[in-house]
Design a protein around this motif. Structure first.
Motif, short mmCIF file in Angstrom:
data_model
loop_
_atom_site.label_atom_id
_atom_site.label_comp_id
_atom_site.label_asym_id
_atom_site.label_seq_id
_atom_site.Cartn_x
_atom_site.Cartn_y
_atom_site.Cartn_z
N LYS A 112 1.23 10.68 1.51
CA LYS A 112 0.31 11.52 1.65
C LYS A 112 -0.81 11.19 2.57
CE LYS A 112 -2.66 9.17 -1.93
NZ LYS A 112 -3.05 9.35 -3.47
N GLY A 113 -0.68 10.07 3.07
CA GLY A 113 -1.77 9.69 3.94
C GLY A 113 -3.20 9.44 3.61
N PHE A 114 -4.09 8.98 4.24
CA PHE A 114 -5.56 8.61 4.07
C PHE A 114 -6.38 8.41 5.08
CE2 PHE A 114 -6.02 3.94 4.53
CZ PHE A 114 -4.48 3.73 5.19
N GLY A 164 -8.60 -4.13 -6.29
CA GLY A 164 -8.25 -3.37 -5.35
C GLY A 164 -9.24 -3.57 -4.19
N GLY A 165 -8.86 -2.90 -3.06
CA GLY A 165 -9.68 -2.65 -1.72
C GLY A 165 -9.50 -4.11 -0.70
N LEU A 166 -8.65 -4.79 -1.25
CA LEU A 166 -8.58 -6.07 -0.57
C LEU A 166 -7.52 -6.30 0.41
CD1 LEU A 166 -8.42 -8.66 -3.59
CD2 LEU A 166 -10.38 -8.05 -2.42
N GLY A 167 -6.57 -5.25 0.25
CA GLY A 167 -5.00 -5.27 1.28
C GLY A 167 -5.76 -5.11 2.62
N LEU A 168 -6.37 -3.85 3.20
CA LEU A 168 -6.76 -3.44 4.48
C LEU A 168 -7.41 -4.55 4.95
CD1 LEU A 168 -6.90 0.48 4.28
CD2 LEU A 168 -5.00 -0.91 5.23
N TYR A 169 -8.67 -5.03 4.18
CA TYR A 169 -9.47 -6.17 4.73
C TYR A 169 -8.68 -7.36 5.16
CZ TYR A 169 -13.04 -9.43 4.47
OH TYR A 169 -13.75 -10.60 4.58
N ASP A 211 5.20 5.60 6.45
CA ASP A 211 5.59 6.22 5.39
C ASP A 211 5.61 7.87 5.43
OD1 ASP A 211 3.04 7.50 4.10
OD2 ASP A 211 2.35 5.40 4.38
N LYS A 262 2.20 1.65 -3.36
CA LYS A 262 1.32 1.80 -4.32
C LYS A 262 0.75 3.17 -4.28
CE LYS A 262 -2.73 -0.39 -6.42
NZ LYS A 262 -3.75 -1.60 -5.91
N HIS A 263 0.35 3.56 -2.95
CA HIS A 263 -0.38 4.84 -2.96
C HIS A 263 0.19 6.10 -1.99
CE1 HIS A 263 -3.90 2.32 -3.88
NE2 HIS A 263 -3.87 1.38 -2.80
N ALA A 264 1.21 5.85 -1.34
CA ALA A 264 1.50 6.78 -0.31
C ALA A 264 2.23 8.08 -1.22
CB ALA A 264 2.78 6.37 0.83
N VAL A 284 -12.46 3.83 3.70
CA VAL A 284 -11.93 2.64 3.15
C VAL A 284 -12.88 1.53 3.51
CG1 VAL A 284 -10.57 0.94 2.35
CG2 VAL A 284 -9.64 3.25 2.96
N ASN A 287 0.90 -1.15 0.06
CA ASN A 287 -0.17 -0.23 -0.01
C ASN A 287 0.83 1.21 0.04
OD1 ASN A 287 -2.50 -1.11 -0.27
ND2 ASN A 287 -3.15 -1.07 2.13
N VAL A 288 2.00 1.06 0.71
CA VAL A 288 2.64 2.34 0.79
C VAL A 288 3.29 2.50 -0.51
CG1 VAL A 288 4.99 3.14 1.63
CG2 VAL A 288 3.38 2.03 3.46
N1 LIG Z 1 0.10 4.00 2.97
C1 LIG Z 1 -0.91 4.55 2.22
N2 LIG Z 1 -0.86 5.70 1.83
C2 LIG Z 1 -1.94 6.34 1.10
N3 LIG Z 1 -2.94 5.83 1.00
C3 LIG Z 1 -3.06 4.46 1.46
C4 LIG Z 1 -2.06 3.90 2.03
N4 LIG Z 1 -2.63 2.46 2.36
C5 LIG Z 1 -3.77 2.28 1.88
N5 LIG Z 1 -4.33 3.56 1.24
C6 LIG Z 1 -5.51 3.77 0.86
O1 LIG Z 1 -6.53 2.91 1.11
C7 LIG Z 1 -7.15 2.24 0.20
C8 LIG Z 1 -7.32 0.54 0.33
O2 LIG Z 1 -6.13 0.08 0.71
P1 LIG Z 1 -6.31 -1.47 0.27
O3 LIG Z 1 -7.43 -2.06 1.01
O4 LIG Z 1 -4.97 -2.20 0.43
O5 LIG Z 1 -6.69 -1.77 -1.32
P2 LIG Z 1 -5.93 -1.41 -2.63
O6 LIG Z 1 -4.46 -1.01 -2.09
O7 LIG Z 1 -5.90 -2.62 -3.50
O8 LIG Z 1 -6.74 -0.21 -3.18
C9 LIG Z 1 -6.18 2.54 -0.99
O9 LIG Z 1 -6.90 2.36 -2.38
C10 LIG Z 1 -5.59 3.64 -0.91
O10 LIG Z 1 -6.56 4.85 -1.18
#
Ligand SMILES: Nc1ncnc2c1ncn2[C@@H]1O[C@H](COP(=O)(O)OP(=O)(O)O)[C@@H](O)[C@H]1O
Ligand SMILES: Nc1ncnc2c1ncn2[C@@H]1O[C@H](COP(=O)(O)OP(=O)(O)O)[C@@H](O)[C@H]1O
Lengths: 155, 120, 155, 120
Positions: free
Chosen positions: C97-99, C119-124, C94, C64-66, C104, C61-62
């Motif tokens: 940008k945070g979230f 997507g959306g599976l990671g946190l779950y 990280d 891909k998204h951070a 979610v 996640n970091v």
């Molecule tokens: N470290 C992070 N920094 C920024 N955004 C994050 C981070 N971790 C998670 N997110 C946000 O939370 C959402 C859900 O994450 P996740 O459940 O892992 O699914 P996915 O990565 O497949 O979208 C992501 O789409 C993203 O917007």
């Protein structure tokens, strides 16, 4: 766009840091960390092994020697690996008592047998396995052994 | 998960130790204890099979240095066999082939103790 | 002798820190680091695997998204693992940008199929695999996901 | 050192993909490319053999989600076989068995495409 700045920050990014308790059971974690990076960098299998062993030796020294006569300080090992265009630079640091690298003599195997002192092999090995080795001592604050392994031109 | 192991096999007066995995400053302790036991049992004819030893650091090599005098004083020896090339390179760097005998096979190494075997 | 002090400092020692560039190729190094520690702690093979996967998800996640829309900052992942008497506490940090973790939603598999959003599976998954999960966000400075896995009593 | 690999075998109209190693956010790229190639070749009858897949993260699972619609719109399917229990547990946690078919053997999975095979 400041090219120089960008370069610096992109160099900065290629640093891998590990910090953990100075205990022999953690040698395995340290080795895997370094092996993973060295493999990614494109070192030959033999050089990966050499780097692994050199780091193990330096870390084993920290565990064995750095924190004797010391109970209060945090007993940690720091490993920093920096990717360079020409190879890897690895720094193993501790906060222990430090030592004088000049005073450590290379082992003489004949004498060795007589004295039967098991030891003195680590630094000797490190120097054989790596391309450059240097030290920086600030006892109680930070002592470092810094070593560089160059990538071979022909990959 | 087991990072290092020693298998002991006694063949007459000769003891074969088969090392496996990673012999470092952590696992050296295990190996030292095995050798201490042999000293206590006065078994000084020792062959160390390293065919499955993947890795050795100076802490592991130091163990051999620590016991070889006692072993030789008692007309025994520690002989090595089947060391893989990567591990052998390290022994070689440290001059071990000047101090210890290395053999390609167990049989050869064990065969060197023929006198001792006949005696016992 | 200050018992309390001693205890604190001995707790301090049981922290393992890793910091590396936020790149997918480093996931392997992160996983090995965490697996090594979890194995030492006496977790079952299954729990080691669960911890490995949860950490991989948080680190992915970091990566891909951070750090999207961000070129200047150092793109790093921080992993801190703290040994506790009852298990492991792992923090993945990280500087991105945070979230808003509250925003979610857990994936609905039926809806999922329709939307075909991968997507959306990671946190779950992380919440399923670990015993406690919490967040702390300071965008651009430090965002953290903190997770705890308890050792089973009958270990 | 190779952390992940895909072996592709075409059996008539059915394509068998054998996955090996670690499928994570890094190696998912490799796998995605293989599936893209299949889409280009209009090969939609796909069996994924996971007997040698040691590890999968959601990034890997997302790949399947990303292609399944296109595959099914073309009367194809992605069917799984020989998934080891550890990996299956993760698929199960995410409800994949409601969306995908899992089989114990390759033959069974391939057999499901019998109609397609006869057609081609
Ligand atoms: N470290 C992070 N920094 C920024 N955004 C994050 C981070 N971790 C998670 N997110 C946000 O939370 C959402 C859900 O994450 P996740 O459940 O892992 O699914 P996915 O990565 O497949 O979208 C992501 O789409 C993203 O917007
Ligand atoms: N990190 C360290 N802190 C303090 N002393 C050290 C450290 N590393 C090496 N030394 C000193 O250098 C000596 C030589 O080290 P080495 O060649 O590895 O052999 P050995 O550890 O077997 O004695 C050690 O005996 C020790 O006195």
């Amino acid at each position: 766009m400041k090219i120089r700045k960008t370069q610096t920050s992109s160099n900065k990014k290629k640093v891998y840091r590990l910090r953990l308790p100075a205990e022999t059971r953690n040698l395995d974690i340290i080795r895997k960390f370094v092996v993973g990076i060295a493999e990614q960098c494109g070192f030959s299998e033999e050089d990966v092994y050499n780097i692994e062993l050199a780091v193990d030796e330096a870390a084993s020294n920290v565990i064995k020697h750095a924190y004797t006569h010391q109970t209060s300080n945090e007993k940690i090992i720091d490993v920093a690996v920096r990717e360079r265009s020409d190879g890897l630079e690895i720094v193993i640091g501790d906060k222990g008592k430090g030592f004088d690298p000049q005073a450590v003599k290379p082992p003489d195997m004949g004498e060795y047998m007589k004295k039967l002192k098991s030891g003195g092999l680590g630094l000797y090995l490190i120097k054989k396995l790596m391309d450059k080795v240097s030290f920086r001592m600030r006892p109680g604050v930070r002592n470092e052994i810094r070593m560089i392994k160059y990538l071979k031109q022909d990959g | 998960m087991e990072k290092f192991s020693v298998t002991r096999t006694d063949e007459g007066a000769v003891t074969l130790l088969s090392l496996k995995g990673f012999l470092d400053a952590h696992t050296a302790q295990t190996f030292e204890n095995v050798l201490k036991t042999l000293m206590n049992e006065q078994r000084y004819a020792i062959v160390v099979d390293m065919s499955e030893l993947d890795y050795i650091s100076s802490a592991g090599m130091g163990i051999f240095m620590g016991f070889i005098e006692e072993v030789r004083e008692n007309q025994g020896d520690i002989k090595f066999c089947c060391v893989n090339p990567r591990v052998y390179k390290i022994f070689d760097l440290l001059g071990f082939p000047n101090i210890f005998e290395f053999y390609a096979t167990r049989e050869e190494a064990i065969g060197q103790f023929k006198n001792i075997r006949d005696h016992s």
